[in-house]
Write a protein that holds these residues in place. Structure first.
Motif: not given
Length: 462
Positions: A206, A289, A291-292
């Motif tokens: 990201e 990801d 968020k994981k």
């Protein structure tokens, strides 16, 4: 800036004196943001980092950051002991001509780390340091990073966590260093930057794709570090192409062989459990990801819970204990098993859970054992092996995360412990035994002894 709790405001002439005017032979490290020199001050060795000139650097921002870094006090973070910020006019070469210009020197002084940096121990193969040292480095790095992320009101994101920035003291204690890219943030929200800086291979996707900075940035870097320690550089590059369970099994088995080679008892089984947990955590850290990914607080808590579980397992009564529960199989079975009535797993939502089984050979002969259980739901370490006369051994059983959980906590699973007497000569070849063939033959000859344990699920508050 003055003095802050013993922090020294060095004069440039002193820094130049103790580094022999920044002599090349005193350089012990270099990076994109400066060179590090070894020096001596007040009878102690220190590391002096001279920062390269930063284009467009905001001096107020620099001073504010140093003030905040001064406040870091943790055993797993390199201690800042002083600084130098000094401007002066001098002749410098510009376009092949000498010009009289004003220059600013920025120097930061840290404690000197005799053990060097972790990157010296990262190669294509798994880390060559002993497991206890590796595990202490992993735990210490997690603790240090947790301190940075929770320091006072403003978290500090390192943003360049890598083996080269994990320094080791003479006892191999890890300390996070080089906070040159660190960013102080007022909250845990995600931030965005247009200028990408960092080290390839340790920056999360990201950030590379969109410049996003969050508390999960350092977690990704931490995961890469752990994987490179556990599997080596070659193994790390294979992990993205290998199913997680297969990768965890492969790395754990490799370390198990190393641990067995140096361990004279069954303690390696507990260390194998630690190996497995470290690899599991690392794989979650490098999830694409963010968020994981777990937070660093989640990781520290997982490691603490693991150690608490292992302590309980290790404190279980030994075969020699006078208070040892009488085994139901004591007089009839070749191998005694504790617990005797049922195997209990304490369930927590979205978590794996483990319990311990104790095998006891009270006979004067050698025994081979084989544990059978539903492998789609459970992991067993070890599932097979041999035991010497009058010995005991722990087996770790892990119930994989169940989602959704079983209705009304019902479980109809059964664990079987098969055992058979073997010769001393065969037992000495433990690593070469084909257990499947051994027990197939023994079963046909009806000489296999079997202990059956029903499996029970209980809620956390029971």
């Amino acid at each position: 800036m003055g003095d802050y709790h013993g922090m020294e405001d060095f004069k440039l002439h002193l820094i130049e004196s103790i580094t022999d005017n920044f002599a090349d032979d005193r350089i012990v490290g270099s990076g994109g943001y400066g060179d590090v020199y070894k020096a001596e001050h007040k009878g102690k060795e220190i590391a002096v980092k001279k920062l390269h000139p930063f284009q467009g650097l905001d001096d107020k921002q620099f001073h504010n950051e140093v003030r905040n870094l001064i406040k870091i006090r943790h055993k797993n973070a390199v201690q800042l002991i002083g600084y130098c910020y000094e401007s002066r006019n001098k002749y410098i070469e510009h376009n092949k001509e000498l010009v009289f210009a004003r220059t600013t020197e920025r120097v930061i002084c840290f404690e000197y780390m005799e053990g060097g940096s972790l990157d010296k121990h990262i190669t294509d193969e798994p880390c060559g340091l002993g497991w206890s040292t590796c595990y202490d480095i992993i735990k210490g790095t997690c603790d240090g990073l947790n301190h940075l992320h929770s320091v006072q009101a403003k978290p500090i994101y390192h943003l360049d966590l890598k083996p080269g920035n994990i320094l080791l003291d003479k006892s191999m204690m890890p300390k996070i260093g080089d906070l040159g890219l660190s960013k102080l943030v007022a909250s845990t929200e995600t931030h965005k930057t247009e200028m990408l800086k960092g080290t390839n291979g340790y920056m999360p996707p990201e950030y590379i794709d969109g410049g996003h900075i969050s508390k999960k940035f350092d977690v990704f870097s931490l995961g890469v570090i752990i994987l490179r320690m556990m599997a080596g550089n070659k193994g790390f590059f294979r992990c993205s192409k290998t199913p997680p369970k297969q990768f965890i099994d492969l790395v754990s088995e490799n370390w198990k062989e190393r641990l067995q080679a140096v361990s004279r008892d069954s303690s390696y089984e507990m260390d194998t459990l630690r190996v497995r947990k470290c690899v599991e955590i690392a794989l979650k850290c490098v999830d694409t990801d963010r968020k994981k990914r777990p937070t660093i607080q989640d990781i520290v808590r997982e490691v603490e819970e693991l150690e608490a579980d292992i302590e309980k397992m290790m404190s279980a009564p030994s075969p020699e204990s006078k208070d040892l529960t009488v085994q139901r199989s004591c007089d009839t079975n070749v191998l005694s098993v504790d617990p005797t009535l049922q195997l209990r797993f304490v369930l927590e939502a979205r978590k794996e859970t483990s319990c311990c089984l104790q095998l006891i050979n009270k006979t004067n002969g050698f025994i081979a054992f084989n544990i059978k259980i539903n492998q789609d739901k459970y992991r067993v370490q070890p599932s097979q092996g041999t035991m010497q006369p009058c010995s005991w051994r722990y087996v770790i059983l892990t119930l994989q995360m169940q989602e959704p959980g079983p209705l009304n906590m019902r479980c109809h699973d059964m664990l079987l412990v098969e055992s058979v007497s073997v010769t001393q000569d065969l037992a000495s070849k433990d690593g070469e035994i084909d257990y499947q063939e051994l027990f197939k033959t023994a079963m046909a000859n009806q000489v296999v002894d079997v202990v059956k344990l029903p499996i029970v699920y209980v809620a956390l508050d029971q």
